[in-house]
Design a protein around this motif. Sequence first.
Motif, PDB file in Angstrom:
ATOM      1  N   ILE A   1       0.817  -1.219   0.000  1.00  0.00           N
ATOM      2  CA  ILE A   1       0.000   0.000   0.000  1.00  0.00           C
ATOM      3  C   ILE A   1       0.852   1.270   0.000  1.00  0.00           C
ATOM      4  O   ILE A   1       0.459   2.297  -0.542  1.00  0.00           O
ATOM      5  CB  ILE A   1      -0.965   0.007   1.217  1.00  0.00           C
ATOM      6  CG1 ILE A   1      -1.975   1.151   1.123  1.00  0.00           C
ATOM      7  CG2 ILE A   1      -0.199   0.087   2.534  1.00  0.00           C
ATOM      8  CD1 ILE A   1      -3.012   0.955   0.077  1.00  0.00           C
ATOM      9  N   THR A   2       2.067   1.184   0.566  1.00  0.00           N
ATOM     10  CA  THR A   2       2.915   2.378   0.652  1.00  0.00           C
ATOM     11  C   THR A   2       3.343   2.887  -0.717  1.00  0.00           C
ATOM     12  O   THR A   2       3.635   4.063  -0.888  1.00  0.00           O
ATOM     13  CB  THR A   2       4.171   2.097   1.501  1.00  0.00           C
ATOM     14  OG1 THR A   2       4.842   0.949   0.963  1.00  0.00           O
ATOM     15  CG2 THR A   2       3.808   1.854   2.956  1.00  0.00           C
ATOM     16  N   PHE A   3       3.394   1.976  -1.700  1.00  0.00           N
ATOM     17  CA  PHE A   3       3.797   2.431  -3.038  1.00  0.00           C
ATOM     18  C   PHE A   3       2.723   2.229  -4.102  1.00  0.00           C
ATOM     19  O   PHE A   3       2.673   2.981  -5.069  1.00  0.00           O
ATOM     20  CB  PHE A   3       5.112   1.755  -3.481  1.00  0.00           C
ATOM     21  CG  PHE A   3       5.127   0.260  -3.401  1.00  0.00           C
ATOM     22  CD1 PHE A   3       4.640  -0.518  -4.430  1.00  0.00           C
ATOM     23  CD2 PHE A   3       5.653  -0.380  -2.280  1.00  0.00           C
ATOM     24  CE1 PHE A   3       4.661  -1.906  -4.366  1.00  0.00           C
ATOM     25  CE2 PHE A   3       5.685  -1.769  -2.201  1.00  0.00           C
ATOM     26  CZ  PHE A   3       5.183  -2.539  -3.247  1.00  0.00           C
TER      27      PHE A   3
ATOM     28  N   TYR B   1      -4.402   4.663  -7.348  1.00  0.00           N
ATOM     29  CA  TYR B   1      -5.789   4.693  -6.879  1.00  0.00           C
ATOM     30  C   TYR B   1      -6.782   5.036  -7.991  1.00  0.00           C
ATOM     31  O   TYR B   1      -7.868   4.455  -8.073  1.00  0.00           O
ATOM     32  CB  TYR B   1      -5.937   5.657  -5.694  1.00  0.00           C
ATOM     33  CG  TYR B   1      -5.792   7.123  -6.011  1.00  0.00           C
ATOM     34  CD1 TYR B   1      -6.887   7.884  -6.406  1.00  0.00           C
ATOM     35  CD2 TYR B   1      -4.555   7.763  -5.922  1.00  0.00           C
ATOM     36  CE1 TYR B   1      -6.747   9.232  -6.707  1.00  0.00           C
ATOM     37  CE2 TYR B   1      -4.409   9.100  -6.212  1.00  0.00           C
ATOM     38  CZ  TYR B   1      -5.509   9.835  -6.608  1.00  0.00           C
ATOM     39  OH  TYR B   1      -5.380  11.174  -6.911  1.00  0.00           O
ATOM     40  N   GLU B   2      -6.442   5.989  -8.850  1.00  0.00           N
ATOM     41  CA  GLU B   2      -7.361   6.357  -9.937  1.00  0.00           C
ATOM     42  C   GLU B   2      -7.562   5.189 -10.885  1.00  0.00           C
ATOM     43  O   GLU B   2      -8.683   4.927 -11.351  1.00  0.00           O
ATOM     44  CB  GLU B   2      -6.833   7.570 -10.702  1.00  0.00           C
ATOM     45  CG  GLU B   2      -6.984   8.880  -9.957  1.00  0.00           C
ATOM     46  CD  GLU B   2      -6.745  10.084 -10.857  1.00  0.00           C
ATOM     47  OE1 GLU B   2      -7.515  10.268 -11.819  1.00  0.00           O
ATOM     48  OE2 GLU B   2      -5.796  10.840 -10.590  1.00  0.00           O
TER      49      GLU B   2
ATOM     50  N   ASP C   1      -4.346  -2.958   5.483  1.00  0.00           N
ATOM     51  CA  ASP C   1      -5.179  -3.199   4.292  1.00  0.00           C
ATOM     52  C   ASP C   1      -4.390  -3.844   3.151  1.00  0.00           C
ATOM     53  O   ASP C   1      -4.974  -4.210   2.125  1.00  0.00           O
ATOM     54  CB  ASP C   1      -5.795  -1.884   3.791  1.00  0.00           C
ATOM     55  CG  ASP C   1      -6.854  -1.354   4.737  1.00  0.00           C
ATOM     56  OD1 ASP C   1      -7.412  -2.145   5.507  1.00  0.00           O
ATOM     57  OD2 ASP C   1      -7.113  -0.136   4.705  1.00  0.00           O
ATOM     58  N   GLU C   2      -3.103  -3.947   3.312  1.00  0.00           N
ATOM     59  CA  GLU C   2      -2.197  -4.622   2.373  1.00  0.00           C
ATOM     60  C   GLU C   2      -1.919  -3.823   1.106  1.00  0.00           C
ATOM     61  O   GLU C   2      -0.782  -3.481   0.808  1.00  0.00           O
ATOM     62  CB  GLU C   2      -2.728  -6.009   1.971  1.00  0.00           C
ATOM     63  CG  GLU C   2      -2.787  -6.995   3.096  1.00  0.00           C
ATOM     64  CD  GLU C   2      -3.208  -8.364   2.615  1.00  0.00           C
ATOM     65  OE1 GLU C   2      -3.019  -8.683   1.426  1.00  0.00           O
ATOM     66  OE2 GLU C   2      -3.742  -9.127   3.430  1.00  0.00           O
TER      67      GLU C   2
ATOM     68  N   LYS D   1       6.659  -3.258  -8.992  1.00  0.00           N
ATOM     69  CA  LYS D   1       6.170  -1.881  -9.085  1.00  0.00           C
ATOM     70  C   LYS D   1       7.141  -0.817  -8.592  1.00  0.00           C
ATOM     71  O   LYS D   1       7.315   0.215  -9.246  1.00  0.00           O
ATOM     72  CB  LYS D   1       4.849  -1.744  -8.312  1.00  0.00           C
ATOM     73  CG  LYS D   1       3.724  -2.532  -8.917  1.00  0.00           C
ATOM     74  CD  LYS D   1       2.514  -2.548  -8.002  1.00  0.00           C
ATOM     75  CE  LYS D   1       1.679  -3.770  -8.253  1.00  0.00           C
ATOM     76  NZ  LYS D   1       2.375  -5.029  -7.949  1.00  0.00           N
ATOM     77  N   GLU D   2       7.751  -1.028  -7.441  1.00  0.00           N
ATOM     78  CA  GLU D   2       8.611   0.017  -6.877  1.00  0.00           C
ATOM     79  C   GLU D   2       9.714   0.422  -7.847  1.00  0.00           C
ATOM     80  O   GLU D   2      10.010   1.612  -8.005  1.00  0.00           O
ATOM     81  CB  GLU D   2       9.220  -0.463  -5.554  1.00  0.00           C
ATOM     82  CG  GLU D   2       8.271  -0.372  -4.383  1.00  0.00           C
ATOM     83  CD  GLU D   2       8.943  -0.777  -3.082  1.00  0.00           C
ATOM     84  OE1 GLU D   2       9.312   0.116  -2.295  1.00  0.00           O
ATOM     85  OE2 GLU D   2       9.097  -1.997  -2.870  1.00  0.00           O
TER      86      GLU D   2
END
Length: 465
Positions: free
Chosen positions: A24-26, A31-32, A81-82, A325-326
Amino acid sequence: MAKLWGGRFKNNTSEIMDKFNASITFDKRMYEEDIRGSVAHSKMLAKQGIIKEEEQKKIEEGLFRILEEIKKDEFEFLISDEDIHMSIEKRLIEITGTVGGKLHTARSRNDQVAVDIRLYLRKEIKEIEDLLKELQYVIVKKAEENKKVILPGYTHLQRAQPIVFGHHLMAYYEMIKRDLDRLKDCYKRVNQSPLGAGALAGTTFPIDREYVAKELGFEKATENSLDSVSDRDFIIELNFVISMIMMHLSRFSEEIVLWSTTEFGFVTLDDRYSTGSSIMPQKKNPDAAELVRGKTGRVYGNLMGILTVMKGLPLAYNKDTQEDKEGVFDSIDTVKLSLNVFVGMLETLKINEENMKNAIYAGFTNATDVADYLAKKGMPFRDAHKVVGEIVLYCEQNKKLISDMKLEEYNKFSELFEEDITEKASIEGCVRERKSYGGTAYVEVERQIENAKKELKIGGWNGNN
């Protein structure tokens, strides 16, 4: 805290496992894309009669409410929430009740994350393209301003032959042009929808994957459900393309670093793209160029990282791919920032024409042209090469330039030399004569610039940008 997937578990995950497992941090930056994908999925579920129309409307309204909460910084992202998918779904259920729980029908987080990252990368590729085009504009503008300025061309970092500075710049235009081609080609493979592949095997629900693909603007749906959720080739490819872009920027940066030294003095960096020393008052350091050069290394690291992650993974999805992803996010951020800085640095770069000219005459850069002169008179080029090598040695021993030699001096080495050698051996003459296609002759540089301006008209080039 209970998980949305926790039905078969007796105990909650430990706090350290929550941190270790969470993305979730990255991935919250998507979100969009996550909301957009969920809206399209809900519309398809309603269209296929899997959920009711009124349920879809309620889900869609809830998703847009969450979107506004995130944009207004009123949404709480929790490690527990992962990931972005579970975070949004949990909030949706809080807003809509049990209806929100129907959204995940006929999909998995595996295909959900795959569609999110594709939507996100598709947007970012377009932004990188725009920045590359902006850099092209600046290169062409600078090349046109300096299409008569001559400097030494180098091989092995030794002075080689005289070239036009605009010609040198247009070499980078060609590199960026290839980068754009690679990005556009990569976009084709990003622009396919994996949504509906489920966890790995598809779904028993009567879904319409093509409808979802069209709704999200994808060219088509992916073919194989196993490949759809486990494929990260498109991320690897984008990492590679960004690495190529950074490599080109790094090469250009290296030249700017060299050219801005006192030893070269070919260019002067604007104060806005330089820094000073904490101890040496006289220093003006080319930090913008050096940072671009340095950040290229981290981008290469991101490419090698994802290649290494993927090299041993069996089909289908594995948690390892959370590491996809990161790295690519970092590479995207890095190349966009680097391009923005590079455009400003190049645009404000001052060219020191006199220093370039002085460097040309000091390095026998016209020697090849003297050899060509003899070859045109009928002497085998290999013999001409030897004769001119002897001329260079003679000039070094007598501390003079080839262009300073008199005809009688030339004739000591060959009777083929005539009065016109003075003009042919001049630096301007050397440049003018290199009229082969793509060469550094003034007319060829002008042709390259004009062709580039035609290519850039799509992006708004009007000749006065």
